[in-house]
Structure formats: structure tokens, C-alpha cells
Design a protein around this motif. Structure first.
Motif, PDB file in Angstrom:
ATOM      1  N   THR A   1       9.852 -26.009 -29.050  1.00  0.00           N
ATOM      2  CA  THR A   1       9.680 -25.339 -27.758  1.00  0.00           C
ATOM      3  C   THR A   1      11.014 -25.199 -27.030  1.00  0.00           C
ATOM      4  OG1 THR A   1       9.065 -27.489 -26.823  1.00  0.00           O
ATOM      5  CG2 THR A   1       7.275 -25.989 -27.436  1.00  0.00           C
ATOM      6  N   ASP A   2      12.099 -25.027 -27.778  1.00  0.00           N
ATOM      7  CA  ASP A   2      13.412 -24.779 -27.194  1.00  0.00           C
ATOM      8  C   ASP A   2      13.344 -23.540 -26.305  1.00  0.00           C
ATOM      9  OD1 ASP A   2      16.146 -23.359 -27.200  1.00  0.00           O
ATOM     10  OD2 ASP A   2      16.651 -25.349 -27.966  1.00  0.00           O
ATOM     11  N   ASN A   3      13.750 -23.680 -25.049  1.00  0.00           N
ATOM     12  CA  ASN A   3      13.544 -22.591 -24.088  1.00  0.00           C
ATOM     13  C   ASN A   3      14.408 -21.373 -24.364  1.00  0.00           C
ATOM     14  OD1 ASN A   3      11.520 -23.681 -22.117  1.00  0.00           O
ATOM     15  ND2 ASN A   3      13.008 -25.342 -22.094  1.00  0.00           N
ATOM     16  N   ASN A   4      15.625 -21.572 -24.876  1.00  0.00           N
ATOM     17  CA  ASN A   4      16.440 -20.418 -25.256  1.00  0.00           C
ATOM     18  C   ASN A   4      15.781 -19.630 -26.373  1.00  0.00           C
ATOM     19  OD1 ASN A   4      18.401 -21.032 -23.407  1.00  0.00           O
ATOM     20  ND2 ASN A   4      19.939 -21.698 -24.892  1.00  0.00           N
ATOM     21  N   VAL A   5      15.289 -20.346 -27.381  1.00  0.00           N
ATOM     22  CA  VAL A   5      14.682 -19.693 -28.542  1.00  0.00           C
ATOM     23  C   VAL A   5      13.395 -18.969 -28.146  1.00  0.00           C
ATOM     24  CG1 VAL A   5      13.644 -20.075 -30.806  1.00  0.00           C
ATOM     25  CG2 VAL A   5      15.728 -21.311 -30.167  1.00  0.00           C
TER      26      VAL A   5
ATOM     27  N   VAL B   1      18.436 -27.470 -41.977  1.00  0.00           N
ATOM     28  CA  VAL B   1      19.636 -26.647 -41.804  1.00  0.00           C
ATOM     29  C   VAL B   1      19.631 -26.152 -40.360  1.00  0.00           C
ATOM     30  CG1 VAL B   1      20.965 -24.677 -42.618  1.00  0.00           C
ATOM     31  CG2 VAL B   1      19.490 -25.928 -44.220  1.00  0.00           C
ATOM     32  N   GLU B   2      20.628 -26.564 -39.592  1.00  0.00           N
ATOM     33  CA  GLU B   2      20.649 -26.272 -38.163  1.00  0.00           C
ATOM     34  C   GLU B   2      21.504 -25.052 -37.831  1.00  0.00           C
ATOM     35  OE1 GLU B   2      22.176 -29.926 -36.452  1.00  0.00           O
ATOM     36  OE2 GLU B   2      21.272 -30.965 -38.147  1.00  0.00           O
ATOM     37  N   ALA B   3      21.125 -24.354 -36.765  1.00  0.00           N
ATOM     38  CA  ALA B   3      21.917 -23.242 -36.242  1.00  0.00           C
ATOM     39  C   ALA B   3      21.871 -23.311 -34.719  1.00  0.00           C
ATOM     40  CB  ALA B   3      21.374 -21.904 -36.731  1.00  0.00           C
ATOM     41  N   ALA B   4      23.029 -23.473 -34.096  1.00  0.00           N
ATOM     42  CA  ALA B   4      23.095 -23.655 -32.646  1.00  0.00           C
ATOM     43  C   ALA B   4      23.026 -22.327 -31.902  1.00  0.00           C
ATOM     44  CB  ALA B   4      24.374 -24.390 -32.271  1.00  0.00           C
ATOM     45  N   ALA B   5      22.248 -22.327 -30.824  1.00  0.00           N
ATOM     46  CA  ALA B   5      22.147 -21.160 -29.932  1.00  0.00           C
ATOM     47  C   ALA B   5      22.222 -21.667 -28.493  1.00  0.00           C
ATOM     48  CB  ALA B   5      20.851 -20.403 -30.183  1.00  0.00           C
ATOM     49  N   PRO B   6      23.434 -21.867 -27.970  1.00  0.00           N
ATOM     50  CA  PRO B   6      23.586 -22.417 -26.620  1.00  0.00           C
ATOM     51  C   PRO B   6      23.026 -21.517 -25.522  1.00  0.00           C
ATOM     52  CG  PRO B   6      25.641 -22.575 -27.861  1.00  0.00           C
ATOM     53  CD  PRO B   6      24.726 -21.679 -28.635  1.00  0.00           C
ATOM     54  N   ARG B   7      22.924 -20.201 -25.828  1.00  0.00           N
ATOM     55  CA  ARG B   7      22.362 -19.239 -24.864  1.00  0.00           C
ATOM     56  C   ARG B   7      21.296 -18.398 -25.563  1.00  0.00           C
ATOM     57  NH1 ARG B   7      27.470 -15.809 -23.748  1.00  0.00           N
ATOM     58  NH2 ARG B   7      27.426 -15.988 -26.023  1.00  0.00           N
TER      59      ARG B   7
ATOM     60  N   SER C   1      11.976 -19.802 -10.560  1.00  0.00           N
ATOM     61  CA  SER C   1      12.505 -19.964 -11.921  1.00  0.00           C
ATOM     62  C   SER C   1      14.030 -19.997 -11.854  1.00  0.00           C
ATOM     63  CB  SER C   1      12.057 -18.807 -12.809  1.00  0.00           C
ATOM     64  OG  SER C   1      12.846 -18.741 -13.982  1.00  0.00           O
ATOM     65  N   ALA C   2      14.614 -20.843 -12.712  1.00  0.00           N
ATOM     66  CA  ALA C   2      16.084 -20.925 -12.776  1.00  0.00           C
ATOM     67  C   ALA C   2      16.667 -19.871 -13.699  1.00  0.00           C
ATOM     68  CB  ALA C   2      16.505 -22.316 -13.238  1.00  0.00           C
ATOM     69  N   GLN C   3      15.812 -19.046 -14.314  1.00  0.00           N
ATOM     70  CA  GLN C   3      16.273 -17.952 -15.184  1.00  0.00           C
ATOM     71  C   GLN C   3      17.206 -18.454 -16.288  1.00  0.00           C
ATOM     72  OE1 GLN C   3      14.849 -15.005 -14.881  1.00  0.00           O
ATOM     73  NE2 GLN C   3      13.756 -15.605 -13.034  1.00  0.00           N
ATOM     74  N   GLY C   4      16.924 -19.655 -16.779  1.00  0.00           N
ATOM     75  CA  GLY C   4      17.682 -20.192 -17.898  1.00  0.00           C
ATOM     76  C   GLY C   4      19.016 -20.809 -17.541  1.00  0.00           C
ATOM     77  N   ASN C   5      19.327 -20.902 -16.259  1.00  0.00           N
ATOM     78  CA  ASN C   5      20.624 -21.391 -15.810  1.00  0.00           C
ATOM     79  C   ASN C   5      20.491 -22.794 -15.220  1.00  0.00           C
ATOM     80  OD1 ASN C   5      22.966 -21.848 -14.034  1.00  0.00           O
ATOM     81  ND2 ASN C   5      23.483 -19.713 -14.492  1.00  0.00           N
ATOM     82  N   THR C   6      21.161 -23.785 -15.821  1.00  0.00           N
ATOM     83  CA  THR C   6      21.040 -25.161 -15.334  1.00  0.00           C
ATOM     84  C   THR C   6      21.670 -25.339 -13.955  1.00  0.00           C
ATOM     85  OG1 THR C   6      23.030 -25.748 -16.591  1.00  0.00           O
ATOM     86  CG2 THR C   6      20.903 -26.191 -17.632  1.00  0.00           C
ATOM     87  N   GLY C   7      22.704 -24.559 -13.656  1.00  0.00           N
ATOM     88  CA  GLY C   7      23.293 -24.601 -12.317  1.00  0.00           C
ATOM     89  C   GLY C   7      22.308 -24.140 -11.261  1.00  0.00           C
ATOM     90  N   THR C   8      21.570 -23.062 -11.598  1.00  0.00           N
ATOM     91  CA  THR C   8      20.530 -22.570 -10.691  1.00  0.00           C
ATOM     92  C   THR C   8      19.410 -23.595 -10.549  1.00  0.00           C
ATOM     93  OG1 THR C   8      21.038 -20.297 -11.353  1.00  0.00           O
ATOM     94  CG2 THR C   8      18.936 -20.661 -10.231  1.00  0.00           C
TER      95      THR C   8
END
Length: 323
Positions: free
Chosen positions: A221-225, A193-199, A70-77
Motif C-alpha cells: 500500500t505504498d502511497n506513491n505507487v 528485487v527492489e526498485a525505488a520510487a521516491p516520488r 490532503s497533503a497531496q503527497g508532500n510531507t512538508g505539506t
């Protein structure tokens, strides 16, 4: 085996004898699996892939080498894992969720890549269209018909006009859903009505920013959410904002309802596709697929905590009622 003891054995017969006593591992196929993050839906896909492979005759510990990261939510990983797996040269790599799939497609043009739980592989630039790619990429999408999703929203909150959505603007599958909802909702007399959650840590504050501005919150199915769904549920309960999901596993975690894909089934469908590749088919000859098996999950207790009561007919029509 002593050559001097076998003066009668030809080279061909000797080769057959060596093959007969070769370790079973020499005959194994190898599959590497990676996911952008671990949460119930993506974990179900991973387990389903393994089950689908077993059903097709490929079993871990017998004739299948399996590795998972798993990349643990990190795109670099995710990019690091992609490079490692490509270097390992397995018979196929399974990429679960859009960011992991994008990392792998960027890392190899030769090792077979099978994506899974990717909403729009065309928009994510994994494939050119929904036809066979004629390269090393194919897979299974979790694309949903959003008109059906909004029908469920109206059943849960009949007077809803303002639909809130918390999402990661850096995740391609979520951006696609936002654009589709922006086009669809006005036709239904509703607005987005949108609300951004980059992390993942941004999910709670993004949800709180919707208080007083929305009648319902819809989650894709946003993975952060999905990774931080409990934070969203707390806001929904505190502010009495109903949560409607597209991921049925989220209903078990506090969403009121979801009309979505069974992600275990999606994984099994992906596993069967991988098995076809292990048996000799080229990924570029296999058309990308969409899961068509939809299920309704409801959670009457969550509905009560979020200030609504589910219609009896809706509860009776559910495949699973979460208590």
C-alpha cells in the motif's frame, strides 16, 4: 432576552434558559481528518471514518464539525496541515497513512490522534507497542500477513522465483514490508528485487527497471505507487509482467489479484474508535487495532493482458471478480 422583564428569574434559571436556546453548534464535536495523498484506498478510509462516526451518533451538519485536508503527497505539506489542525484544537484528529500520522504525532502531545491505514505503527514510532499508549495516540493498522500474500503470488504465477517490488524508500510502512519480504522469500525459494520510487512520477521508470529481472511484481500500500498505479499497469501489460497487489482497489485499476483489507471497513472501524474518544474515552486507554476482515479480488481481463490465466478455483473463491 431582557433582564428587566424577568425580575422573578434566578441566575441559575437564567443560565438554564440561555443554554436551552444556545445554538446547536455549541454542542457539536469537532473532528479533523488528513491524508498524505488522495487515491481510492485512502479515500475509502476517509469516507468510512465518516460513516463509522454517523453509525455511532455523530453526523456532519447536525452534531459534528468535520474538516478534511490532503497533503497531496508532500510531507512538508503534511507537517503544515498537522500544525494547523493542532491549532484548531478539535476533539480528535484522524491521520490517514503513515506520513500524515508521523507529522501529527510530532506536532502534538495533547490533542487526541487516531491513525488509520498505517502498516506498522511501532516501526513508524507512533506508539511504543501494540498495548494502550497512555498518551494521546491510538489507531487502526492495515498490517497484512505476508505469507498469505505470497501464497496468492504463487497461485497467480506458480513458477515465480523473482518478486519485484516498486516502493518509496522514504515511506516507513513500505520499508517494513521490504525488510519482511527479504527475510521471508528465501524460505519460499524466492528472491526480492527492489526498485525505488521516491516520488509518484518515478513509479513508471522504477517499474521499467524490473523488466527482464522479475517474474511478478508485488505492490503493497505504498502511497506513491498506489497514486500512480496506472503507470505500473502499463509496464505490466507491455512487458507481460503480472501484478499482484495487497490493495483490493488496485484490482479495479489493473492488478490481477489482491488478498487485502476492505479500506472502507477499515475506515468505519477507525470511525468507531474516534466515536469512543468523542464520548469520553482517552486515546491512551484504547489499544491499537488491526483489521482482520480480508477479501480476495481478481481481474481475469488484467491477467490475460499481463500474460497469465487465473485458475478457475481462485476466481470462484473471490469476493469480487472485476470485469
Amino acid at each position: 432576552m431582557n433582564m428587566k422583564q424577568l425580575p422573578w428569574m434566578s441566575l441559575g434559571a437564567l443560565a438554564l434558559a440561555v443554554a436551552a436556546v444556545a445554538p446547536a453548534s455549541a454542542q457539536q464535536k469537532s473532528v479533523a481528518v488528513t491524508a498524505i495523498v488522495e487515491h481510492p484506498a485512502l479515500d475509502s478510509v476517509r469516507d468510512g471514518v465518516q460513516a463509522g462516526l454517523k453509525e455511532a451518533g455523530f453526523e456532519v451538519g447536525k452534531n459534528l464539525k468535520w474538516q478534511y485536508q490532503s497533503a497531496q503527497g508532500n510531507t512538508g505539506t503534511a507537517a503544515q496541515i498537522a500544525r494547523k489542525f493542532v491549532g484548531d484544537k478539535p476533539d480528535a484528529i484522524v491521520a490517514i497513512a503513515t506520513p500524515s500520522a508521523q507529522a501529527l504525532v510530532a506536532a502534538t502531545k495533547s490533542v487526541p490522534v487516531v491513525f488509520s491505514a498505517v502498516t506498522d505503527p511501532v516501526a513508524a514510532k507512533l506508539v511504543k507497542d501494540w498495548e494502550p499508549s497512555h498518551n494521546n495516540v491510538t489507531g487502526v493498522s492495515d498490517l497484512l500477513a505476508l505469507d498469505k500474500q505470497m501464497e496468492l503470488v504463487k497461485q497467480v504465477v506458480p513458477g515465480a522465483k523473482r518478486v519485484g517490488m516498486v516502493y518509496n524508500p522514504g515511506e516507513a510502512n513500505s520499508v517494513v514490508v521490504v525488510k519482511q519480504l527479504q527475510a521471508l522469500l528465501p524460505k519460499l525459494g524466492m528472491t526480492l528485487v527492489e526498485a525505488a520510487a521516491p516520488r509518484s512520477v518515478d513509479v513508471s521508470s522504477a517499474a521499467r527497471s524490473l523488466i527482464g529481472k522479475v517474474d511478478v511484481i508485488y505492490t503493497n500500500t505504498d502511497n506513491n505507487v498506489v497514486s500512480a498505479y496506472e503507470a505500473l499497469v502499463k509496464v505490466g501489460q507491455d512487458a507481460k509482467i503480472p501484478l499482484v497487489a495487497s490493495d483490493t482497489d488496485s484490482v479495479k485499476r489493473g492488478a490481477i489479484a489482491a488478498f487485502g483489507i476492505n479500506y472502507r471497513d477499515l475506515g468505519e472501524q477507525t470511525g468507531r474508535m474516534v466515536a469512543r474518544i468523542l464520548k469520553g474515552e482517552k486515546p491512551g486507554d484504547i489499544k491499537p487495532e488491526i483489521s482482520t476482515k480480508m477479501e480476495l479480488f481478481v481481474n481475469p481481463g488484467a491477467a490475460e493482458k499481463q500474460g497469465v490465466k487465473l485458475p478457475d478455483a481462485l476466481v470462484k473463491s473471490a469476493v469480487q471478480v472485476v470485469h
